[in-house]
Design a protein around this motif. Structure first.
Motif, PDB file in Angstrom:
ATOM      1  N   TYR A  35       0.815  -1.211   0.000  1.00  9.71           N
ATOM      2  CA  TYR A  35       0.000   0.000   0.000  1.00  9.71           C
ATOM      3  C   TYR A  35       0.856   1.271   0.000  1.00  9.71           C
ATOM      4  CZ  TYR A  35      -3.782  -3.208   1.310  1.00  9.71           C
ATOM      5  OH  TYR A  35      -4.699  -4.239   1.334  1.00  9.71           O
ATOM      6  N   TYR A  37       3.550   1.900   2.119  1.00 15.46           N
ATOM      7  CA  TYR A  37       4.139   2.278   3.406  1.00 15.46           C
ATOM      8  C   TYR A  37       5.602   1.845   3.471  1.00 15.46           C
ATOM      9  CZ  TYR A  37      -0.373   3.734   5.183  1.00 15.46           C
ATOM     10  OH  TYR A  37      -1.550   4.416   5.366  1.00 15.46           O
ATOM     11  N   PRO A 116       0.708  11.946  -0.015  1.00 15.93           N
ATOM     12  CA  PRO A 116       0.764  11.723   1.434  1.00 15.93           C
ATOM     13  C   PRO A 116       1.962  10.854   1.806  1.00 15.93           C
ATOM     14  CG  PRO A 116      -1.025  10.455   0.432  1.00 15.93           C
ATOM     15  CD  PRO A 116      -0.518  11.400  -0.617  1.00 15.93           C
ATOM     16  N   LYS A 118       3.515   7.916   3.810  1.00 20.01           N
ATOM     17  CA  LYS A 118       3.059   6.671   4.425  1.00 20.01           C
ATOM     18  C   LYS A 118       4.243   5.976   5.096  1.00 20.01           C
ATOM     19  CE  LYS A 118      -0.833   5.672   1.315  1.00 20.01           C
ATOM     20  NZ  LYS A 118      -1.419   4.651   0.405  1.00 20.01           N
ATOM     21  N   GLU A 145       1.538   5.168  10.016  1.00 23.73           N
ATOM     22  CA  GLU A 145       1.014   6.532  10.061  1.00 23.73           C
ATOM     23  C   GLU A 145       0.993   7.069   8.629  1.00 23.73           C
ATOM     24  OE1 GLU A 145       0.022   7.117  12.999  1.00 23.73           O
ATOM     25  OE2 GLU A 145       1.332   5.829  14.198  1.00 23.73           O
ATOM     26  N   CYS A 146      -0.104   7.727   8.269  1.00 25.47           N
ATOM     27  CA  CYS A 146      -0.228   8.380   6.969  1.00 25.47           C
ATOM     28  C   CYS A 146      -0.522   9.846   7.215  1.00 25.47           C
ATOM     29  CB  CYS A 146      -1.341   7.736   6.142  1.00 25.47           C
ATOM     30  SG  CYS A 146      -1.614   8.550   4.544  1.00 25.47           S
ATOM     31  N   ILE A 154      -8.202   6.725   2.677  1.00 22.92           N
ATOM     32  CA  ILE A 154      -7.036   6.419   3.512  1.00 22.92           C
ATOM     33  C   ILE A 154      -7.469   5.613   4.731  1.00 22.92           C
ATOM     34  CG2 ILE A 154      -5.298   7.424   5.048  1.00 22.92           C
ATOM     35  CD1 ILE A 154      -4.486   7.614   2.167  1.00 22.92           C
ATOM     36  N   GLY A 158      -6.417   1.686   5.317  1.00 22.66           N
ATOM     37  CA  GLY A 158      -5.657   1.280   6.488  1.00 22.66           C
ATOM     38  C   GLY A 158      -6.327   0.158   7.252  1.00 22.66           C
ATOM     39  N   GLY A 320      -3.674   6.586  11.408  1.00 22.00           N
ATOM     40  CA  GLY A 320      -2.725   5.531  11.764  1.00 22.00           C
ATOM     41  C   GLY A 320      -3.365   4.455  12.611  1.00 22.00           C
TER      42      GLY A 320
END
Length: 449
Positions: A35, A37, A116, A118, A145-146, A154, A158, A320
């Motif tokens: 995704y 991150y 954003p 990530k 955390e995004c 989002i 998550g 998050g």
């Protein structure tokens, strides 16, 4: 003299579990990586003000559970009646979000008009709680955390990502319950807080002293009380979903719609507020349905659109979650999970006598350099004892090396499963390695099937 024991509320991760913890983290980073991150590492201790301002002074985490980290010099300053500067007031991190958000703000990771940010993390957290099953003073968390996006996609992404991780490590989907709620925003939550405060005061005689105190400090935290009497009373409190502003209603409905579209089952829990002050709008929690008693939450999180501004950064939306490793382990064990042995060797070299030890050492090193895992006898055991040791180490192959083999320029390779033996030229390490490659590949295929 009494032996020194580990500190109360801590645990040693012995080799088998330490190996699983590494696999646990690696699986998380692999799933989250799909995704977008990427990993981040932040300090284990931060300025105390970060947690006070970020988590909230009225929360149990800040008011009761934080460990203060202090140097000998600063301790002497305090004992002498002096005062510490803010930068010298340090605390061990009780959770991961505040530190990551601080790092993002300090390093300018969110750029104007950029995608954003990530981020994913894993590591120890610290809370001065009463130790019990599933709750330690040092515990491990994995989280994400995004920062920089306020879209409901989002939030839904998550939540789905977390559920996919649980399934990837072996917790059956049917064994979990996903709870969701909305905490509203600064436009609608203040009025709702006042309504809950009034409700608490109206039912004060039926609530514990802590919940009565929360009427003035943080009314919504009364929903988190674990006392059954308080839970029954708070079940009748006003529901925040009935007091959301239009924007929060639209956001919450969008999140639920995206979860529905992904076939992710959830339960709306209007008493779910989580334990930290920074949450806004979406909050969620994952619980194990059976086998863990009251400590059944294995992870959760939500949106925190005002946190970065609270700690002095730019006004940046965020989302998050964090999951507890120890709680997940209990959930896995409730479904029959057992640790795999930490040691699983490809080879073990058995020496017929001491004269061949230097050569055995050299052969072992060549095999390790070629990517194999193995060892030689370091304790002058008998040949029979070395084979027993090879069995304990679950070695796939034993290489038998003695004066006769050296004289012939060969090493005898025994397959420990079939007991077949072949002679392989000592100078042809690639042929020795090829023997292991097949078994290693077969073992890896079995582990992923």
């Amino acid at each position: 003299m009494a032996s020194i024991q580990r500190a109360e509320g801590t645990f040693d991760l012995l080799p088998d579990e330490a190996k699983f913890w590494r696999k646990f983290r690696d699986t998380a980073f692999e799933v989250f990586g799909r995704y977008g991150y990427v990993p981040i590492e932040t300090p284990i201790f931060e300025q105390t003000a970060l947690f006070v301002r970020g988590i909230g002074e009225a929360t149990d985490v800040v008011s009761k559970e934080m460990f203060t980290a202090i140097s000998g010099e600063n301790l002497n300053t305090l004992l002498g009646g002096g005062h510490l500067k803010a930068k010298s007031r340090l605390s061990l991190r009780p959770e991961g979000t505040a530190g990551v958000v601080r790092a993002v703000a300090q390093n300018g990771l969110v750029t104007q008009g950029g995608a954003p940010v990530k981020l994913a993390y894993a590591g120890p957290m610290f809370r001065a709680e009463r130790p019990q099953k599933g709750r330690q003073r040092q515990f491990n968390q994995v989280g994400i955390e995004c920062l920089g996006a306020d879209e409901p996609t989002i939030d839904a992404e998550g939540i789905i990502m977390l559920m996919r991780f649980y399934e990837a490590i072996g917790i059956p989907a049917g064994a979990m319950r996903l709870l969701v709620n909305s905490m509203g925003c600064e436009n609608c939550r203040p009025a709702y807080r006042d309504k809950v405060r009034a409700y608490i005061l109206e039912h004060a005689d039926a609530l514990c002293e802590e919940c009565q105190r929360r009427a003035d400090t943080n009314p919504l935290r009364a929903f988190d009380c674990k006392k059954e009497g308080c839970r029954e009373v708070m079940a009748g409190a006003p529901r925040i979903v009935e007091h959301l502003c239009d924007d929060c209603h639209v956001h919450y409905d969008a999140v639920k719609g995206l979860l529905d579209g992904a076939d992710v089952a959830y339960v709306e829990d209007y008493t779910l507020v989580r334990g930290l002050d920074y949450y806004t709008r979406t909050v969620f929690e994952v619980q194990v349905i059976e086998g863990m008693g009251s400590q059944n939450a294995i992870g959760g999180g939500g949106r925190y659109d005002k946190l970065m501004a609270e700690i002095g950064g730019a006004n940046t939306p965020g989302f998050g979650f964090a999951l507890g490793y120890e709680r997940c382990l209990l959930a896995l064990q409730a479904h029959g999970f057992e640790f795999e042995p930490a040691v699983k060797y490809d080879f073990y070299i058995a020496c017929v006598d001491d004269s061949v030890r230097p050569l055995a050492f050299t052969v072992a090193q060549k095999l390790r350099d070629a990517g194999m895992q193995g060892d030689i006898d370091h304790q002058h055991r008998s040949l029979k004892g070395q084979f027993k040791q090879a069995d304990k180490l679950s070695a796939d192959y034993v290489l038998i090396l003695g004066p006769d083999e050296v004289a012939q320029g060969v090493v005898k390779v025994r397959n420990m499963a079939s007991h077949n033996e072949v002679l392989v030229p000592l100078g042809e390490a690639d042929r020795i390695v090829s023997s292991f490659t097949d078994s290693t590949a077969a073992r890896a295929a079995g582990a992923t099937s």
